[in-house]
Design an enzyme around this catalytic site. Structure first.
Site, PDB file in Angstrom:
ATOM      1  N   HIS A 129      29.983  72.704  12.103  1.00 23.13           N
ATOM      2  CA  HIS A 129      28.955  72.440  11.087  1.00 23.13           C
ATOM      3  C   HIS A 129      29.624  72.612   9.723  1.00 23.13           C
ATOM      4  O   HIS A 129      29.405  73.607   9.034  1.00 23.13           O
ATOM      5  CB  HIS A 129      27.782  73.412  11.230  1.00 23.13           C
ATOM      6  N   TRP A 140      23.707  70.627   6.200  1.00 24.17           N
ATOM      7  CA  TRP A 140      22.325  70.133   6.128  1.00 24.17           C
ATOM      8  C   TRP A 140      21.994  69.653   4.705  1.00 24.17           C
ATOM      9  O   TRP A 140      20.886  69.805   4.233  1.00 24.17           O
ATOM     10  CB  TRP A 140      21.345  71.238   6.536  1.00 24.17           C
ATOM     11  N   GLU A 191      25.036  65.032  16.895  1.00 22.61           N
ATOM     12  CA  GLU A 191      23.640  64.678  16.551  1.00 22.61           C
ATOM     13  C   GLU A 191      23.593  63.626  15.441  1.00 22.61           C
ATOM     14  O   GLU A 191      22.801  63.712  14.510  1.00 22.61           O
ATOM     15  CB  GLU A 191      22.860  65.946  16.171  1.00 22.61           C
ATOM     16  N   TRP A 196      19.395  65.140   9.714  1.00 24.56           N
ATOM     17  CA  TRP A 196      19.515  66.452   9.074  1.00 24.56           C
ATOM     18  C   TRP A 196      20.917  66.777   8.572  1.00 24.56           C
ATOM     19  O   TRP A 196      21.076  67.595   7.684  1.00 24.56           O
ATOM     20  CB  TRP A 196      18.997  67.559  10.015  1.00 24.56           C
ATOM     21  N   TYR A 262      16.414  69.605  22.903  1.00 25.13           N
ATOM     22  CA  TYR A 262      15.645  70.854  22.904  1.00 25.13           C
ATOM     23  C   TYR A 262      14.209  70.575  23.320  1.00 25.13           C
ATOM     24  O   TYR A 262      13.622  69.584  22.870  1.00 25.13           O
ATOM     25  CB  TYR A 262      15.682  71.483  21.495  1.00 25.13           C
ATOM     26  N   GLU A 300      24.441  70.116  24.322  1.00 25.00           N
ATOM     27  CA  GLU A 300      23.674  71.255  23.787  1.00 25.00           C
ATOM     28  C   GLU A 300      22.269  71.130  24.316  1.00 25.00           C
ATOM     29  O   GLU A 300      21.732  70.024  24.370  1.00 25.00           O
ATOM     30  CB  GLU A 300      23.532  71.129  22.266  1.00 25.00           C
ATOM     31  N   TRP A 331      22.360  76.750  23.788  1.00 26.61           N
ATOM     32  CA  TRP A 331      22.675  77.189  22.430  1.00 26.61           C
ATOM     33  C   TRP A 331      22.594  78.706  22.323  1.00 26.61           C
ATOM     34  O   TRP A 331      22.280  79.408  23.273  1.00 26.61           O
ATOM     35  CB  TRP A 331      21.800  76.437  21.408  1.00 26.61           C
ATOM     36  N   ARG A 332      22.859  79.238  21.185  1.00 24.46           N
ATOM     37  CA  ARG A 332      23.213  80.646  21.022  1.00 24.46           C
ATOM     38  C   ARG A 332      22.038  81.641  21.101  1.00 24.46           C
ATOM     39  O   ARG A 332      20.938  81.342  20.647  1.00 24.46           O
ATOM     40  CB  ARG A 332      23.968  80.830  19.706  1.00 24.46           C
TER      41      ARG A 332
HETATM   42  C1  BMA Z   1      21.695  76.045  14.513  1.00 29.14           C
HETATM   43  C2  BMA Z   1      21.129  77.442  14.450  1.00 29.14           C
HETATM   44  C3  BMA Z   1      21.691  78.080  13.204  1.00 29.14           C
HETATM   45  C4  BMA Z   1      23.227  78.006  13.223  1.00 29.14           C
HETATM   46  C5  BMA Z   1      23.716  76.594  13.482  1.00 29.14           C
HETATM   47  C6  BMA Z   1      25.222  76.498  13.622  1.00 29.14           C
HETATM   48  O1  BMA Z   1      21.127  75.314  15.546  1.00 29.14           O
HETATM   49  O2  BMA Z   1      21.512  78.193  15.581  1.00 29.14           O
HETATM   50  O3  BMA Z   1      21.268  79.421  13.149  1.00 29.14           O
HETATM   51  O4  BMA Z   1      23.749  78.466  12.015  1.00 29.14           O
HETATM   52  O5  BMA Z   1      23.097  76.095  14.637  1.00 29.14           O
HETATM   53  O6  BMA Z   1      25.714  77.246  14.697  1.00 29.14           O
END
Ligand code: BMA
Length: 379
Positions: A129, A140, A191, A196, A262, A300, A331-332
């Protein structure tokens, strides 16, 4: 007659040579000079398509819900007893010389986690990113003209090259015990059909996006001489094969193709819709992958806070089970963020889908770290 035989033999030999070169092309990464381990990974990922789907998780070893930087800890491990087969990491902020990434993960720690995962025989993928090189703001900040500005001849091309130099330094520092470079699936400009990111749908033409992707690959591959990368091209939700391929840079630049998805709504109808949508998109990606000899993946995915106790076996599995895809990357598990949002996509101990996730883990076709260690993906 003799001459005829000679001619026929020659003709036959040419045919064999041609088909074997097609064959080898089919079994080789886009990078013709890929390292032995990278070629092995590529071939083994293809083989593994017949065995199952590898489960992946972004930032798995760095933190989870309610914890950060505890050696050996992982929310996946806490719940299943095993680690993921695929580890996603993020490079954002490397370009601005920060010591920690966009999600506060120190790059020095990330290197260690990547080396550990490689040693265990797991797969590594990197997202990026990156900031907007034109405005200096974040990914973004979709200012029109950004992509054009960083292509050769653009006012920010030198700046963008200096960012790629830093990415190259990082990737070159990822080495195994014998000094060999660790293969990585690099997934830049993801994406792309969303609106975005500054490289998103409305902010560049198909030609500009393709040039950006090709320039990036060729700079890393040819100029920086990096040969331990496989390249992933991925959209967001899409409606047709044409839409998916609209900005596809071409087979010589890409190894893995997929999309990010998602689930955003709860309830039975929403679940059914999600299964139908993902199943439909995977069918298209799989067909494209087959035709172009690429590796399909769910690059993802997630359902924020997994508010459905049987989501794993009842929804996600139903969406993917029929498909030959290499991996699915959750994802995280950021946990409580400074913004107040509690962001996570996988269960942790006590979360309502914990038991069901174990059921998902136990399915023979879901592959976690122990499964892939046995596969020796780099050999
Ligand atoms: C997004 C979120 C954000 C993060 C970004 C990059 O979808 O999880 O919090 O900073 O990914 O990892």
């Amino acid at each position: 007659m003799g001459q005829f035989k000679v001619l026929m033999t020659l003709f036959f030999l040419v045919l064999v040579a041609r088909s074997s070169s097609v064959y080898s092309r089919q079994n080789f990464p886009a990078d013709r000079k890929a390292t032995v381990q990278t070629v092995n990974l590529y071939r083994n990922l293809k083989k593994l398509l017949n065995k199952g789907i590898m489960f992946g998780h972004q930032d798995d070893l760095a933190y989870g819900v309610g914890w950060k930087y505890v050696a050996g800890k992982s929310d996946v491990k806490e719940v299943t007893g095993d680690y993921p087969a695929v580890y996603g990491w993020e490079l954002g902020r490397l370009e601005t010389d920060q010591s920690v990434n966009i999600d506060s993960v120190p790059f020095a720690k990330m290197k260690g986690y990547i080396k550990d995962a490689y040693k265990a025989g797991a797969v590594i993928t990197l997202s990026w990113h990156l900031n907007n090189p034109l405005t200096g703001k974040t990914s973004w900040d979709p200012a029109a003209g950004t992509v054009a500005s960083i292509l050769p001849g653009g006012q920010k091309n030198d700046l963008y090259k200096s960012w790629l130099d830093k990415v190259a330094v990082f990737i070159q520092s990822l080495k195994g015990s014998k000094g060999e470079l660790i293969p990585v699936i690099f997934r830049p400009f993801h994406e792309l059909n969303g609106n975005w990111f500054w490289w998103g749908e409305k902010y560049c033409t198909p030609e500009e996006y393709k040039q950006l992707y090709r320039f990036t690959v060729s700079y890393l591959r040819e100029t920086k001489n990096l040969h331990n990368l496989l390249y992933a091209f991925n959209t967001d939700r899409f409606g047709s094969t044409d839409e998916f391929l609209k900005k596809y840079p071409g087979d010589e630049w890409v190894d893995v193709i997929g999309f990010d998805i998602y689930q955003r709504q709860q309830g039975q109808a929403a679940n059914q819709q999600f299964v139908k949508d993902v199943d439909g998109m995977l069918t298209m990606v799989e067909d494209i992958a087959k035709e172009r000899n690429k590796i399909a993946a769910l690059t993802e995915f997630g359902f924020a806070q997994v508010p459905d106790s049987t989501w794993w076996t009842n929804v996600l599995w139903r969406a993917v089970e029929k498909h030959k895809i290499s991996y699915a990357l959750a994802w995280r598990n950021a946990g409580a963020k400074p913004s107040g949002e509690n962001e996570y996509y996988l269960p942790y101990k006590g979360q309502i889908s914990e038991k069901d996730f174990r059921g998902f883990y136990q399915l023979p076709q879901t592959l976690f770290q122990k499964d892939v260690t046995k596969e020796k993906l780099y050999k």
